[in-house]
Design a protein around this motif. Structure first.
Motif, PDB file in Angstrom:
ATOM      1  N   ALA A 145      -6.086  -1.900   3.022  1.00 20.55           N
ATOM      2  CA  ALA A 145      -5.135  -2.882   3.565  1.00 20.55           C
ATOM      3  C   ALA A 145      -5.849  -3.860   4.487  1.00 20.55           C
ATOM      4  CB  ALA A 145      -4.004  -2.158   4.308  1.00 20.55           C
ATOM      5  N   ARG A 192       6.770  -1.733   7.515  1.00 20.64           N
ATOM      6  CA  ARG A 192       6.754  -0.365   6.993  1.00 20.64           C
ATOM      7  C   ARG A 192       8.030  -0.175   6.190  1.00 20.64           C
ATOM      8  NH1 ARG A 192       7.051   5.396  10.252  1.00 20.64           N
ATOM      9  NH2 ARG A 192       6.843   6.705   8.387  1.00 20.64           N
ATOM     10  N   VAL A 244       0.850  -1.182   0.000  1.00 22.83           N
ATOM     11  CA  VAL A 244       0.000   0.000   0.000  1.00 22.83           C
ATOM     12  C   VAL A 244       0.891   1.238   0.000  1.00 22.83           C
ATOM     13  CG1 VAL A 244      -1.674   1.319   1.358  1.00 22.83           C
ATOM     14  CG2 VAL A 244      -1.958  -1.149   1.089  1.00 22.83           C
ATOM     15  N   ALA A 264      -0.787   5.182   3.290  1.00 24.84           N
ATOM     16  CA  ALA A 264      -1.618   4.428   4.240  1.00 24.84           C
ATOM     17  C   ALA A 264      -2.424   5.374   5.117  1.00 24.84           C
ATOM     18  CB  ALA A 264      -0.744   3.495   5.079  1.00 24.84           C
ATOM     19  N   TYR A 268       3.938  -1.433   3.570  1.00 22.69           N
ATOM     20  CA  TYR A 268       3.385  -0.131   3.187  1.00 22.69           C
ATOM     21  C   TYR A 268       4.445   0.935   3.206  1.00 22.69           C
ATOM     22  CZ  TYR A 268       3.127   1.779   7.998  1.00 22.69           C
ATOM     23  OH  TYR A 268       3.418   2.270   9.242  1.00 22.69           O
TER      24      TYR A 268
END
Ligand code: GLV
Ligand code: GLV
Length: 355
Positions: free
Chosen positions: A168, A213, A157, A160, A181
């Motif tokens: 998500a 992340r 993604v 976010a 993401y």
């Protein structure tokens, strides 16, 4: 009514109309039949007395319109959209006009459309539907319309925020995908959700889902099997997906865009689709709406829909209601409402690709 409010389009539902007309406003809804109004069309609607305008994302709201609205005594404008790349907020504020948008009510509806595009592209739904209707189906075959399994794969993604996070969650909860993401901000709630859901799956003897992340957008593009774009469109996200970035994506990745068209270099995308028949896209938005770049319409590995991500009845009525609240809150100066969804200009120095 004391105040004259103009809506450049008719909108779903009646609550927004009642809100305005029950609160001292005389509402004029434009009846012009053409889909996209020009600046001149809107100048004529504003006329020489107008307190507020409800406008659409297809319209170019810049200094010409905002100075005309100011001369007409106006102070309020609401875009019927969460995105406001069609609005020059600085020009509005220079002319003393507050700008509102319609966040929140479209989050889940938009995420559901992105999820629909993901599934349609991954499982070749549109191609298969066309095949059926063309009378080409002459019996089950092991190779017929083989697509991608989502379970256990990685969903990427980019951006976010509200919509990206909702998307998500759907993909993780629905298809047990792992998450990677990219966002300038940490999506703390989303991370917590994935962690808790992973623990739940593990406790039930299933493979847990994971999250990461990414430090760079490239990490997402390289690692994800499905990539959905949910950034704000501004100078920093224009052509975010360019030839170099397409080149690092998996050859059989699924790319989804339900944000804004110019986030993708669409000419480069068409070339990429031609060169990589296993690469699939689901697009709700286009660089030059309402047009598609040459060749895109011929690509079987593309699913294309006409900017309908927020198009559920509940959401569109909610968006209309929010536009009325935005305009009313400003022109009547309600202390509680204020201008509930007032937006600020994007600032160069703290511009936010993903939110
Ligand atoms: C629709 O595209 C919106 O930004 O609300
Ligand atoms: C497919 O239809 C199957 O039964 O495997």
């Amino acid at each position: 009514g004391k105040y004259r409010v103009v809506s450049t389009k008719s909108m779903p539902g009646t609550r927004w109309i009642r809100l305005l007309t029950n609160n001292d406003c005389r509402l004029e809804i434009c009846t012009e039949q053409k889909t996209i109004l020009s600046v001149d069309d809107i100048l004529a609607l504003i006329g020489d007395r107008c307190d507020g305008v409800i406008g659409q994302l297809t319209e170019d709201w810049g200094d010409v319109l905002f100075s005309a609205l100011k001369r007409a005594g106006g102070t309020a404008f609401s875009n019927m959209a969460v995105g406001y790349n069609n609005v020059d907020v600085e020009a509005a504020n220079r002319n003393g006009i507050a700008v509102g948008n319609t966040p929140g009510v479209l989050t889940e509806t938009t995420a559901e459309l992105a999820a629909s595009l993901t599934l349609s592209a991954a499982r070749r739904i549109v191609e298969a539907d066309q095949f059926m209707r063309a009378g080409l189906y002459d019996g089950w075959l092991p190779h017929l319309f083989v697509g991608n399994l989502l379970k256990g794969q990685t969903v990427g993604v980019i951006g976010a925020g509200r919509i990206g996070s909702a998307y998500a969650r759907m993909m993780i909860e629905g298809f047990k995908m792992n998450l990677i993401y990219y966002d300038l901000y940490q999506a703390t709630r989303l991370e917590k959700f994935v962690t808790a859901y992973g623990q739940f799956l593990k406790a039930n003897g299933e493979e847990p889902v994971t999250w990461k992340r990414a430090a760079t957008m490239e990490d997402v593009l390289r690692e994800a099997d499905v990539i959905s774009l949910h950034p704000v469109l501004d100078k920093t996200t224009y052509h975010l997906i360019n030839p170099e970035r397409l080149a690092i994506m998996k050859k059989d990745a699924v790319l989804v865009n339900a944000s804004r068209g110019p986030v993708i270099d669409e000419v480069a995308l068409v070339e990429h689709l031609k060169a990589n028949p296993m690469f699939r896209v689901g697009l709700d938005v286009f660089e030059d709406e309402p047009y598609m770049k040459p060749g895109l319409a011929d690509m079987k590995n593309a699913v294309v829909v006409p900017h309908i991500a927020s198009a559920s009845k509940w959401t569109r009525e909610g968006m209309a209601t929010l536009t009325a609240l935005n305009v009313l809150g400003k022109i009547k100066g309600y202390p509680v409402w204020g201008n509930p969804n007032q937006v600020e200009p994007f600032l160069e120095e703290n511009s936010t690709p993903p939110r």
